[in-house]
Design a protein around this motif. Structure first.
Motif, mmCIF file in Angstrom:
data_model
loop_
_atom_site.group_PDB
_atom_site.id
_atom_site.type_symbol
_atom_site.label_atom_id
_atom_site.label_comp_id
_atom_site.label_asym_id
_atom_site.label_seq_id
_atom_site.Cartn_x
_atom_site.Cartn_y
_atom_site.Cartn_z
ATOM 1 N N GLU B 482 0.863 -1.165 0.000
ATOM 2 C CA GLU B 482 0.000 0.000 0.000
ATOM 3 C C GLU B 482 0.903 1.219 0.000
ATOM 4 O O GLU B 482 1.853 1.298 0.785
ATOM 5 C CB GLU B 482 -0.891 -0.009 1.247
ATOM 6 C CG GLU B 482 -1.877 1.130 1.238
ATOM 7 C CD GLU B 482 -2.902 1.016 2.385
ATOM 8 O OE1 GLU B 482 -2.951 -0.049 3.050
ATOM 9 O OE2 GLU B 482 -3.619 1.997 2.604
ATOM 10 N N ASP B 484 0.993 5.523 0.024
ATOM 11 C CA ASP B 484 0.127 6.578 0.507
ATOM 12 C C ASP B 484 0.961 7.846 0.680
ATOM 13 O O ASP B 484 2.107 7.778 1.121
ATOM 14 C CB ASP B 484 -0.444 6.121 1.873
ATOM 15 C CG ASP B 484 -1.422 7.132 2.434
ATOM 16 O OD1 ASP B 484 -2.102 7.808 1.633
ATOM 17 O OD2 ASP B 484 -1.470 7.235 3.678
ATOM 18 N N ARG B 533 -2.849 0.152 -3.993
ATOM 19 C CA ARG B 533 -2.773 -1.161 -3.342
ATOM 20 C C ARG B 533 -2.555 -2.208 -4.424
ATOM 21 O O ARG B 533 -3.224 -2.168 -5.462
ATOM 22 C CB ARG B 533 -4.081 -1.495 -2.617
ATOM 23 C CG ARG B 533 -4.312 -0.701 -1.374
ATOM 24 C CD ARG B 533 -5.759 -0.856 -0.926
ATOM 25 N NE ARG B 533 -5.963 -0.137 0.309
ATOM 26 C CZ ARG B 533 -6.168 -0.734 1.490
ATOM 27 N NH1 ARG B 533 -6.232 -2.050 1.585
ATOM 28 N NH2 ARG B 533 -6.329 -0.010 2.583
#
Lengths: 662, 662
Positions: B482, B484, B533
């Motif tokens: 993931e 971010d 993801r």
């Protein structure tokens, strides 16, 4: 007790036979070549005790001065010369022996001492470094030279000064007050003293040898109750970590088989020549006292243990011993790589000569063909490979595979020149290895250990017993025997070794219920009286054999009879990797080819025997790879020649005994 | 230039994950256990510069006093403690670090000198034996400790005295008049100085490291135009043959990689830890100057040559390096026996840590998954095996097979205790090995080398970029990612290593035309913007792999993903020969079994995998035998467990990695 160095005089090799020709080369070429080498290098004149420039050289094998062995080089040459002069008188050799003996006599100190180095280079330091210096080793070879000289010249010209030297040694060494409680770093004098004892019957010769053997490795020796090598090192002011080149660590006395007393040794360790010379003397001691005596019972189990450990776990297929170059000796159990680039292989010529010596002595202690098998193996392979066909070039190390850093090649001499004259003297008394005998009144037992064309002449009371064998051994396994007695009848009994490599054998005529004991066929007096001519046949066929898998050598060897084979680049011009990547098909058909050049021998052609090249491309840049991926292709014939013949026919020095199998 | 010892602070391991649990054991158990050991043995108080009885002990490894490394033992512990204190404050550890730092500060001489041995035991002899003594090695570890201390405590309490010491060293060593033209026998300070240079930007730190590296092995160094180790040995009055225990012969400077200048070295030789620390510094130098610079072009080819030689020819399947005990290092090419009784295996824990260091540096020089494969291999095998599950017992030597003389077992400490605190500090900054990154303005590239559950937090200008991976690695090859960003948008590019052992891999979602370069999958900013993801799957299956046939090891290994497996007697109560005679059927069906005791791991059951016992009865008393005759019978299951897990579950210390195959 019978020594081959004495018993050989009863043997005559048939002219033109395998060993007769080798011995003739040694007699006519090697002795002269080596004499020239002795002269060129300064050894010949060294007993004149003048300074030689090489005495100032730094030692190649620290701390041993390079000339440290010169006494023994000369002594071994004298010994070989005396043996071979019996075959054929040679005025030049005879004159050289006489001159050398005169020099040796004149080199002797008034008190009997006799050593080049400690007379010229370090006077006053005699017997201060038994551990490293070869003073007593040299003395041993002088004794053996004197014994040979005494046999040939039949006078005491050399024996007499040597006996005087031995008197000094017997007074010097021992456990009495004022004596040195030490023993030689390189055994040799022990077996020489025991041989001397047989001639002199002087108990001090026996007792000095026994002292050296029994005191060896004593952790609480002498008045100081310490290991003698520690005592003398301290007296020399030596630092503990001033390491001889052959010591991997301080106090590596296992190098000299002196880490513990001999009877406490459970594996064969250290320098392989030293180990063999030492155990040969131990076997002699057992034989002199007899196996059932206290001495015999003390040492015989150790001989068995060390022999078994050596043969099963530390001996190469050629009979060579010793994988480790650093200490010229044994590695851990089953550590037997084929060459330098695989972790080591030493197999010194002298060590294999030592194995022959020990095997011969063990045969006297207990007649078992196993010992004769090993003796024959060494003789035709690890020893014979040490000399070129022309008798003028030698090997010291006998690897099973060459590498770029260690090509398969011979040299005309070595700085440390123990091996060349050792081969000379061994071939000189080779007849003594063929058979052993014991005479008792009007009966005689002859044990035939080795086969070749030769005659044994024995004087038994007023009769002469002749045993003649005729064969093309090692190329043909048929041996014709003839026994003959001149004079009053003699009870002759013969025992013929059945070689361990023979998968079958035949006697013609065939005795009823032939008795075989420990690998020897017993032929009774009665049978021989009715069969004075007979033939033993041990068919020789190419065999593919393998080393113990625990050696981690995924290879096979080609042998035939007692001969171990190798491949050489001269027969395989395509080869450029020392056959390291050649994959051998052990099921290839093996064809024999009798050749006459450069000498008579049987070559073995493995048709399509080279099953391809090992393909390691899967491992490029990798530690491991999923499968073996060892591509097999490119079938080609392989030509196997006897290992002893290697480096005699040109080529680039690429050779291998064990070829990889899949 | 990015150092894992610094970059690790950006990584957080997910609680309960494989490495988080190992690090928690080290933090809560190992640090305290090792602190106790430091105290018990006298190391803790040694910087008080008082006499300790052990200073009078004779050296176990002549000529190195046993306490010679104490400075570094303490320094490595401080380093590990500072790394791990970041995870969780620990008042006892913190207090100990503070007390040690105070002792170190007080131990410093007015001129900056700082060393226990040369302050207490041999004052006045500083810098007289760079070849053998670990003075500069210790200095290197003090520098590394100071850097770690500086990161955690954010003050110069330790760095300041160390900088003063480095000033002294920079003034002392070099090629100027009055300077010592020498370099350390044990490299370490070179890489430490280069790390220090990154912090200080002081050119004298760079130049001192460069001098040590470039001068090393110079046969005509200094004003005397001789090898520096000869010059200093002569000045010490040392005899040429006063041999350190690790020197097989006089002047064995290859032990220290100082036989010739580094750029002339063509094979990796000598002490393996020294070799790795040295080459790590060389790689750093290349990276600092850049590969295309004169310095880069000078050293990079040597790095490639020595790395390739090491990996292809001198590395064990576990990532362990070094077969030779005597010099704790490399043997000849392809000489890789599994244990002492087969000729040797050393594979020191510190050496494998060194391989990880070098691999990580090479990844910075050139991104190639090969280096990360080796880094991962060492981490899970040769390094991780060095510590018990409870964090309180360690190995120094990591053989692939036990023997009666060297059982598979751990110890709570060692007289020469380099390995235990080295594992501690390595686990401390382990996060730095997972990934590397480079930030440029509003963009960042992250190279993911290793997979585990962890998060990387990077500050990129005013934004925070988070890369999170979640996986059950090394038991399951699925990794959930993931990415971010908090704050202004950042151009993130990711490169994911595709492991060399993976026979297949999959990305979900799958990028169109995935770009793979040198084993890394390149994920572009665009793709990541649409796929924050994703999942990388590298299926892990049991594999049977083999060493290069030129190693002469007729064995197979079982691996799975990055894990190398072994067999232990605790799972095979019938075993009594260290599995030396167990024949493995490489075609046996391999069943995975997830276990939770004593820790979560995948065992591999080879059903009927033990195809029998090697039968060597044909070779009893023999050198060779006609056929292999290796009877196969007695099929039994074999239970393979991860090598790192060995000696954790009881048993008699019998273990083997490579099992014999027919």
């Amino acid at each position: 007790m019978e020594y081959p160095q004495e018993s050989f005089v009863a043997t005559t090799f048939a002219p033109g036979s395998f060993w007769a020709r080798r011995r003739e080369v040694v007699r006519s070429q090697t002795l002269r070549h080596q004499l020239q080498m002795l002269k060129q290098t300064g050894r010949y004149d060294a007993f004149k005790l003048k300074w030689h420039p090489s005495y100032a050289e730094p030692p190649t094998i620290y701390p041993i001065p390079n000339h440290q062995f010169w006494d023994s080089d000369v002594a071994k040459w004298i010994e070989g010369a005396c043996h071979l002069l019996m075959d054929h008188f040679d005025a030049e050799i005879d004159a050289a022996v006489k001159e050398l003996v005169q020099m040796i006599r004149e080199a002797q100190h008034p008190d009997g001492y006799l050593n080049i180095h400690y007379s010229v280079v370090e006077p006053g330091k005699r017997f201060t470094n038994l551990r490293d210096m070869h003073e007593l080793y040299n003395a041993g070879h002088l004794i053996e030279a004197a014994l040979a000289h005494h046999i040939y010249y039949k006078h005491d010209g050399l024996l007499s000064p040597i006996l005087k030297y031995v008197d000094l040694l017997a007074a010097t060494f021992g456990d009495q007050d004022g004596q040195i409680p030490g023993y030689p770093g390189h055994p040799e004098i022990e077996l020489a003293l025991l041989r001397l004892y047989k001639v002199t019957a002087d108990p001090k010769h026996l007792l000095l040898a026994r002292f050296f053997i029994e005191e060896r490795g004593n952790p609480k020796g002498g008045k100081e109750k310490r290991h003698y090598y520690d005592v003398e090192a301290e007296a020399r002011g030596e630092k503990k970590h001033d390491l001889p080149m052959y010591f991997p660590a301080a106090r590596s006395f296992w190098y000299q088989q002196a880490h513990v007393p001999i009877v406490e040794q459970e594996t064969i360790e250290g320098h392989s020549v030293r180990a063999m010379y030492l155990l040969t003397a131990v076997a002699d001691l057992v034989q002199i006292y007899q196996p059932a005596s206290e001495i015999g019972a003390k040492f015989l189990p150790t001989l068995h243990i060390l022999w078994a450990n050596m043969i099963e776990k530390k001996t190469y297929v050629t009979g060579g011993i010793g994988a480790m170059k650093k200490w010229e000796g044994f590695g851990v159990d089953y550590f037997l790589p084929q060459g330098t680039d695989e972790g080591g292989c030493y197999a010194e010529t002298c060590a294999a000569i030592g194995v022959m010596m020990l095997a011969e002595r063990m045969l006297q202690v207990e007649l078992n063909s196993h010992y004769a098998d090993i003796m024959e193996l060494c003789m035709y392979n690890a020893v014979l490979t040490g000399m070129s066909l022309d008798g003028k070039a030698f090997t010291y190390v006998n690897q099973l595979a060459s590498s770029d850093q260690d090509l398969s090649q011979r040299h005309e001499w070595f700085e440390c020149a123990c091996c060349p004259p050792n081969v000379t003297r061994t071939l000189g008394f080779l007849g003594g290895y063929l058979w052993s005998h014991s005479i008792s009144h009007q009966s005689v037992v002859v044990n035939v250990h080795l086969y070749t064309s030769a005659t044994l002449d024995l004087q038994v009371c007023d009769s002469t017993v002749k045993v003649t064998q005729k064969t093309d051994w090692p190329w043909n396994g048929d041996v014709e025997f003839e026994v003959d007695t001149e004079g009053p009848s003699v009870d002759l009994e013969l025992r013929l070794r059945i070689p361990g490599w023979a998968t079958s054998w035949e006697m013609t005529p065939r005795p009823n219920d032939p008795l075989i004991k420990d690998g020897y066929l017993f032929l009774s007096t009665e049978w021989l009286q009715n069969n004075s001519r007979f033939r033993l046949s041990c068919p020789m066929k190419p065999r593919v054999v393998r080393p113990n898998p625990l050696t981690m050598q995924p290879v096979a060897y080609v042998t035939r009879g007692p001969i171990v084979y190798c491949v050489e680049d001269v027969d395989h011009p395509w080869e450029d990797h020392h056959f390291k990547r050649t994959i051998f098909d052990p099921n290839a058909s093996l064809r024999e080819e009798l050749r006459t050049e450069p000498d008579c021998f049987v070559a073995i052609i493995a048709e399509n025997g080279a099953a391809g090249e090992l393909d390691t491309s899967s491992w490029e840049g990798q530690i491991v790879a999923p499968s073996k991926n060892e591509a097999v292709s490119n079938f080609r014939d392989l030509c196997f020649v006897p290992y002893y013949l290697r480096a005699n026919r040109g080529g680039r020095g690429q050779m291998r005994v064990g070829l990889r199998v899949l």
